[in-house]
Design a protein around this motif. Sequence first.
Motif, PDB file in Angstrom:
ATOM      1  N   LEU A   1     -27.001   9.991 -28.696  1.00 50.52           N
ATOM      2  CA  LEU A   1     -28.378  10.474 -28.730  1.00 50.52           C
ATOM      3  C   LEU A   1     -29.187   9.646 -29.716  1.00 50.52           C
ATOM      4  N   THR A   2     -30.479   9.599 -29.485  1.00 57.54           N
ATOM      5  CA  THR A   2     -31.364   8.994 -30.474  1.00 57.54           C
ATOM      6  C   THR A   2     -31.508   9.951 -31.651  1.00 57.54           C
ATOM      7  N   LEU A   3     -32.105   9.461 -32.721  1.00 57.99           N
ATOM      8  CA  LEU A   3     -32.243  10.306 -33.908  1.00 57.99           C
ATOM      9  C   LEU A   3     -33.098  11.545 -33.608  1.00 57.99           C
ATOM     10  N   ASN A   4     -34.199  11.361 -32.887  1.00 52.88           N
ATOM     11  CA  ASN A   4     -35.046  12.498 -32.538  1.00 52.88           C
ATOM     12  C   ASN A   4     -34.304  13.493 -31.655  1.00 52.88           C
ATOM     13  N   GLU A   5     -33.521  12.992 -30.712  1.00 51.90           N
ATOM     14  CA  GLU A   5     -32.748  13.882 -29.834  1.00 51.90           C
ATOM     15  C   GLU A   5     -31.669  14.621 -30.618  1.00 51.90           C
ATOM     16  N   ALA A   6     -31.063  13.947 -31.585  1.00 55.78           N
ATOM     17  CA  ALA A   6     -29.995  14.569 -32.364  1.00 55.78           C
ATOM     18  C   ALA A   6     -30.501  15.692 -33.262  1.00 55.78           C
ATOM     19  N   LEU A   7     -31.767  15.605 -33.659  1.00 53.44           N
ATOM     20  CA  LEU A   7     -32.333  16.600 -34.573  1.00 53.44           C
ATOM     21  C   LEU A   7     -33.263  17.591 -33.880  1.00 53.44           C
ATOM     22  N   GLN A   8     -33.375  17.496 -32.565  1.00 57.89           N
ATOM     23  CA  GLN A   8     -34.343  18.337 -31.862  1.00 57.89           C
ATOM     24  C   GLN A   8     -33.991  19.820 -31.925  1.00 57.89           C
ATOM     25  N   GLY A   9     -32.729  20.146 -32.163  1.00 55.27           N
ATOM     26  CA  GLY A   9     -32.328  21.550 -32.198  1.00 55.27           C
ATOM     27  C   GLY A   9     -32.991  22.348 -33.294  1.00 55.27           C
TER      28      GLY A   9
ATOM     29  N   SER B   1     -27.014  19.253 -25.186  1.00 53.24           N
ATOM     30  CA  SER B   1     -27.787  18.219 -24.479  1.00 53.24           C
ATOM     31  C   SER B   1     -26.939  16.980 -24.200  1.00 53.24           C
ATOM     32  N   ALA B   2     -26.083  16.626 -25.168  1.00 51.64           N
ATOM     33  CA  ALA B   2     -25.232  15.453 -25.003  1.00 51.64           C
ATOM     34  C   ALA B   2     -24.229  15.639 -23.869  1.00 51.64           C
ATOM     35  N   PHE B   3     -23.767  16.871 -23.665  1.00 53.82           N
ATOM     36  CA  PHE B   3     -22.841  17.140 -22.579  1.00 53.82           C
ATOM     37  C   PHE B   3     -23.477  16.829 -21.228  1.00 53.82           C
ATOM     38  N   VAL B   4     -24.783  17.044 -21.133  1.00 60.48           N
ATOM     39  CA  VAL B   4     -25.477  16.769 -19.884  1.00 60.48           C
ATOM     40  C   VAL B   4     -25.782  15.279 -19.750  1.00 60.48           C
ATOM     41  N   SER B   5     -26.386  14.701 -20.796  1.00 62.71           N
ATOM     42  CA  SER B   5     -26.849  13.305 -20.701  1.00 62.71           C
ATOM     43  C   SER B   5     -25.706  12.297 -20.626  1.00 62.71           C
ATOM     44  N   SER B   6     -24.567  12.617 -21.240  1.00 68.67           N
ATOM     45  CA  SER B   6     -23.445  11.677 -21.239  1.00 68.67           C
ATOM     46  C   SER B   6     -22.562  11.812 -20.009  1.00 68.67           C
TER      47      SER B   6
ATOM     48  N   THR C   1     -18.761  11.860 -26.876  1.00 71.22           N
ATOM     49  CA  THR C   1     -19.132  13.278 -26.852  1.00 71.22           C
ATOM     50  C   THR C   1     -17.899  14.160 -26.938  1.00 71.22           C
ATOM     51  N   PHE C   2     -16.865  13.828 -26.164  1.00 71.90           N
ATOM     52  CA  PHE C   2     -15.630  14.605 -26.215  1.00 71.90           C
ATOM     53  C   PHE C   2     -14.974  14.509 -27.598  1.00 71.90           C
TER      54      PHE C   2
ATOM     55  N   THR D   1     -19.420  28.389 -28.771  1.00 69.33           N
ATOM     56  CA  THR D   1     -18.732  28.423 -27.480  1.00 69.33           C
ATOM     57  C   THR D   1     -19.714  28.339 -26.318  1.00 69.33           C
ATOM     58  N   VAL D   2     -20.768  29.133 -26.381  1.00 64.68           N
ATOM     59  CA  VAL D   2     -21.744  29.174 -25.286  1.00 64.68           C
ATOM     60  C   VAL D   2     -22.532  27.874 -25.207  1.00 64.68           C
ATOM     61  N   LEU D   3     -22.859  27.289 -26.349  1.00 58.78           N
ATOM     62  CA  LEU D   3     -23.585  26.023 -26.330  1.00 58.78           C
ATOM     63  C   LEU D   3     -22.740  24.893 -25.730  1.00 58.78           C
ATOM     64  N   VAL D   4     -21.418  24.990 -25.892  1.00 56.84           N
ATOM     65  CA  VAL D   4     -20.539  23.977 -25.306  1.00 56.84           C
ATOM     66  C   VAL D   4     -20.301  24.248 -23.822  1.00 56.84           C
ATOM     67  N   MET D   5     -20.025  25.496 -23.476  1.00 56.97           N
ATOM     68  CA  MET D   5     -19.668  25.834 -22.096  1.00 56.97           C
ATOM     69  C   MET D   5     -20.887  25.990 -21.196  1.00 56.97           C
ATOM     70  N   GLY D   6     -22.058  26.205 -21.779  1.00 55.79           N
ATOM     71  CA  GLY D   6     -23.260  26.404 -20.982  1.00 55.79           C
ATOM     72  C   GLY D   6     -23.553  25.271 -20.021  1.00 55.79           C
ATOM     73  N   PRO D   7     -23.614  24.019 -20.491  1.00 52.13           N
ATOM     74  CA  PRO D   7     -23.874  22.903 -19.562  1.00 52.13           C
ATOM     75  C   PRO D   7     -22.808  22.770 -18.485  1.00 52.13           C
ATOM     76  N   VAL D   8     -21.553  23.067 -18.829  1.00 51.95           N
ATOM     77  CA  VAL D   8     -20.481  23.001 -17.827  1.00 51.95           C
ATOM     78  C   VAL D   8     -20.718  24.050 -16.740  1.00 51.95           C
ATOM     79  N   ALA D   9     -21.124  25.252 -17.161  1.00 53.03           N
ATOM     80  CA  ALA D   9     -21.407  26.311 -16.194  1.00 53.03           C
ATOM     81  C   ALA D   9     -22.569  25.930 -15.290  1.00 53.03           C
ATOM     82  N   VAL D  10     -23.598  25.312 -15.865  1.00 53.24           N
ATOM     83  CA  VAL D  10     -24.745  24.870 -15.065  1.00 53.24           C
ATOM     84  C   VAL D  10     -24.307  23.830 -14.035  1.00 53.24           C
ATOM     85  N   THR D  11     -23.459  22.902 -14.453  1.00 53.06           N
ATOM     86  CA  THR D  11     -22.969  21.870 -13.536  1.00 53.06           C
ATOM     87  C   THR D  11     -22.168  22.494 -12.391  1.00 53.06           C
TER      88      THR D  11
END
Length: 531
Positions: free
Chosen positions: A39-47, A402-407, A4-5, A449-459
């Motif tokens: 991510l699975t294929l469905n997860e990768a394309l869910q956006g 999503s990957a930032f959270v799940s990984s 992910t990183f 930027t927000v999509l990347v930093m959002g999960p970090v802020a939630v954590t």
Amino acid sequence: MLATFAVLALAVAGFMTNRVPLVVVALFVPVALWATGVLTLNEALQGFSDPITLFIASLFVLSEALDATGITAWIGQQLELRSSLSRTGLLITIMAIAAALSAVISINGAVAALLPVVVVATARAGIIPSHMLIPLAFAASAGSLLTLTGTPVNIIVSDLSASSGGRAFGYFEFALVGLPLVVVTTLLVVLLGRRLLPKRAPERLAEAGADPRARVRSWRESYTADLDTERLFTGEMGAVEVLVAPRSTLIGRIVSPGMTTRQEDLVIVALHRGGAAAPAPDTAPEDPVPPGTLMLRAGDSVLVHGPWDALNRYVQSSDVIAVEPPHMLQRGVPLGRGWRRCLVVLAATIALLATGFLPPVVVGLLAAAALVLLGVVTVPQGFRAISWNTVVLIGALIPLSSAFVSSGAADAIAGVVLDAAGNVSPHLALLVICVLALILGQFISNVATVLVMGPVAVTFAQTLEVSVLPFMMGLSVAGAAAFLTPIATPANLMVMQPGGYRFGDYWRLGLPLSLVFLAASVLYVPLIWRF
């Protein structure tokens, strides 16, 4: 987590170098996350099926309707009429209009609509454009914090807040921080603008970006007829310049102003040939062409007048080539055809979003459908209006969030910061998030930027056991502070050439503004949305 990183690092590098198209870099992300097994294929394309993506796409149709019906042209006309104001008065007016417009039709839409009239207004007032165009872009960025739909960032943080134990933000809730920031931004520009903004001669505006009315005024000089542009262009009627196409069936036809076209019964207003004010006769002396007439040749210009719908059908003929599509010229008519219906749909959309009666994505789709059914925009026009770069960017980067959270990547970043700082207060954690977002936002899209930093802020919020609301709102404010570079937002880039700016001109005024936005996100936001 390492994968992910790695994907994030490569994506950020691609965005910053700007050597690969933005869409290609964005599409690399879900493919790479799937290929590395994150991510699975469905997860990768869910956006691409996410409600956020569909909602944002529908808002572009609403923005198109405001532009196509001449509502934005009317706003620009009001600005042009106020060119007699003092320098300070004109500056405040420009920034207020830009902020209000961006809250409805997006930052880029507001700047694109106002840019030509601001250049005209400043020229009439004897003010160099470089003192007005960066303020125009900055005011639009600040104005995006006035409503939920002012920028995709607001929609993303609202949805992330609701899915992370908090709640969605109200339609006008952003204005609690946005309105003070618009006022402070305006005051800082008024006080510091003359000293911090450069005095530069602007480069010539590209003709494609000029006000359609300016193009019409040039027709006065090039055509033999004296055109009354105010009567030619109304809400129901317009005019379009066409060229006679090679192998056109019109070649050889003798025409004159006042005649009608074979198709659609449009009135021929004026004729023009190759720069000549009065076209020379085409026939032999024994068969003269009557004065004021012209035997058409390939390449001749004809100005025709009639209903907008008829003009749009006429230019589809293979006999003629439109110099400017009628639907583009129609934008230059203040309060043109369908503006009342557009305002009704806009008011209903805002009411539904403000009350939360329906999910935002449903409201957006209903608004787009209503605009089509009411004849305000056509289906092809609506699809053309959607910024597919933005839609693909959001759809492709949602899986990274999503990957930032799940990984566990978000937890790892939060853990490093918390371990390094010891007993971290919520204010310090919010400061770290906003500083990182502000820096990243100067080089890559604030959406990314927000999509990347959002999960970090939630954590951070969950680890510290505090509310996620101030983290999300602070992130939105920091994301709007795209003031240090011309590549921070498309709006900054739009004003660069007309204002004669250089890369280093933005940070001088942008730095104090960025510090104000950072202070607001860390100190003011928690007073309204408490930890």
